[in-house]
Design a protein around this motif. Structure first.
Motif, short mmCIF file in Angstrom:
data_model
loop_
_atom_site.label_atom_id
_atom_site.label_comp_id
_atom_site.label_asym_id
_atom_site.label_seq_id
_atom_site.Cartn_x
_atom_site.Cartn_y
_atom_site.Cartn_z
N VAL A 132 0.83 -1.20 0.00
CA VAL A 132 0.00 0.00 0.00
C VAL A 132 0.87 1.26 0.00
O VAL A 132 0.64 2.20 -0.77
CB VAL A 132 -0.95 -0.02 1.22
N ARG A 133 1.91 1.26 0.85
CA ARG A 133 2.77 2.45 0.94
C ARG A 133 3.55 2.68 -0.35
O ARG A 133 3.94 3.81 -0.65
CB ARG A 133 3.73 2.28 2.11
N SER A 134 3.80 1.60 -1.09
CA SER A 134 4.58 1.72 -2.32
C SER A 134 3.74 2.15 -3.51
O SER A 134 4.29 2.38 -4.59
CB SER A 134 5.23 0.37 -2.67
N SER A 135 2.43 2.23 -3.34
CA SER A 135 1.52 2.42 -4.47
C SER A 135 0.89 3.80 -4.45
O SER A 135 0.45 4.28 -3.41
CB SER A 135 0.40 1.36 -4.43
N ASP A 136 0.82 4.42 -5.63
CA ASP A 136 0.09 5.69 -5.75
C ASP A 136 -1.41 5.45 -5.84
O ASP A 136 -2.20 6.34 -5.52
CB ASP A 136 0.58 6.44 -6.99
N ALA A 137 -1.79 4.27 -6.24
CA ALA A 137 -3.19 3.84 -6.22
C ALA A 137 -3.17 2.32 -6.22
O ALA A 137 -2.18 1.71 -6.63
CB ALA A 137 -3.95 4.37 -7.43
#
Lengths: 169, 169, 169, 169
Positions: free
Chosen positions: A91-96
């Motif tokens: 989740v933290r690595s993703s922009d969406a």
């Protein structure tokens, strides 16, 4: 600026989801996004296969300590040793985030994304109810092309807005 | 099989280390290794610049939540939000680790690698003493070319040996 | 305000350290401090046994997922599943840290504490060298009573100062 | 053997949940269970207040780095610095989990517990739907006394069974 789109999905999905995940990966890669996932089989492998078929970059955040457990379509395979703790890392690595199908790990990723302000798009996944009725917590796509478009648009808006992130820390 | 070599080093190193780190990154990339680091400035930026100059792939495991804090030479930039917890993630992601210079974060990465069985190569870094004398815990390279060769050899041996990993869990 | 003192030490220490660790635990508990440790055998068990013998509270942050792996002297036993990642959790949970003996896990806790601004007191543990000479990174106690006093004093000062913590995040 | 029951719940709950959470905490403590929670205000504070009023032990796993952010009813207050990563730590620390109310953090704890085999009991919380219908993923209690009884029974069964835990690692 490169966009990173996370894809959450089960290692043993319903067969119908595999083709949709592959199509989703291809569309994300065609748009230039890096695809981040848990690196395993099932939905994760299918989305990576699709992304690589379009020349894309894929990142797998493995739950265990053995890089060899990653699927064959990972550009970068990272054994985290975090178990289900890698879900928050995704989740933290993703922009969406696109959530595909109905696993509990996927549900945890939906919830962590909603909690921390990461846009979520659903594809054949959970819906949430509270008390007597449904809660409209995130938009749902009807097919993988729409899911890719919605996630890319959300990632772009967020990336441009220099988002505040609230991780409760 | 692709090798992953981690590079630990400070964000504000002694100036002399910057050139050495860049050289190290170039050599690792020329050998086809993926370079993994903390993604920040200083040694981390230099090693990535070197790796990219040779067409290599670089991964940054950022301590914070903002991807924009990564240095400009990252192929893949991952905000982990783990603070110094990303140090263990770096170790777990690496088939071997090169420790450059004398920061405490770097020392933690040396210690975590030694604890979990990841080979370490030192370059102008800490040495360890216990009681009245030095402890020869890891080999030390005299220049970045030697450091790259030693790390690649250690990563190759370990990768081929289907290593047991012991993370105390 | 209750002080929390962390104790780092190996599961298979030199026998001479066991008595010292037990004495350390007793002194910390007599001063009203909560003792936090990795929850295992060896130094960890001894320090807990000492603390409990003085009516103290002990917390074990276990690396694995099984609470039964904790030693018998834990008031609170928490399976973290973080492997060596619990080392950082120990540091973050402690107002000051006493490092006992010469394991690599202990070294990682020293380094993480120094990196994040948690006071460290050494007892028969590592010393650090850089280049041609020793680095005086933390004070060393000659016996467990002195270690307890030094750690309590450091924890008290820090707790009162409403410390800024810098975890690189 | 001491049972540990986790309680998940929001920091700003609907007012009606506060009294229920306090009652839940009291009942768990009367049964001798350690109460584990996120350590914050709202549901977390209420459940701790209830547990302490019955002489119980409470553990707070704080998301941030400052122990002072814990509520006043914690026996042991642990700043984890993990942000929402402490949610998984709460699940791993619990023999069973009671989910109170409708926050997204609470939903993540439900999902992580279901994913890793930790029994969940709901109290005025989320229900899950997939496709056209509801999924009966965990039992729901109608009041805090029933929630306590159900969670204690589940924790006891699991603890006695020397459970296999599956964290995907």
């Amino acid at each position: 600026m490169t966009l990173y789109v996370g894809v959450a999905g089960a290692s043993r999905p319903e067969p119908a989801l595999v083709g949709q995940a592959e199509r989703l990966g291809r569309r994300l890669a065609e748009a230039g996004a890096v695809v981040v996932c848990g690196g395993g089989p099932g939905v994760m492998e299918a989305v990576c296969r699709g992304a690589r078929s379009a020349g894309g970059t894929t990142v797998g955040l493995l739950p265990g300590l053995d890089r060899a457990e990653g699927n064959p379509y990972l550009t970068v395979s990272l054994p985290t040793g975090l178990g289900q703790g890698r879900n928050l890392l995704l989740v933290r690595s993703s922009d969406a985030l696109v959530a595909v199908g109905g696993g509990f790990g996927t549900l945890s990723e939906i919830a962590l994304a909603l909690r921390t302000g990461t846009p979520v798009v659903g594809l054949a996944t959970w819906s949430l109810h509270l008390g007597t009725g449904p809660v409209d917590a995130f938009p749902v796509a009807t097919d993988p092309d729409a899911a890719a478009d919605m996630a890319l648009e959300a990632a772009r808006s967020r990336s441009e807005a220099a988002p505040e992130r609230n991780d409760g820390a």
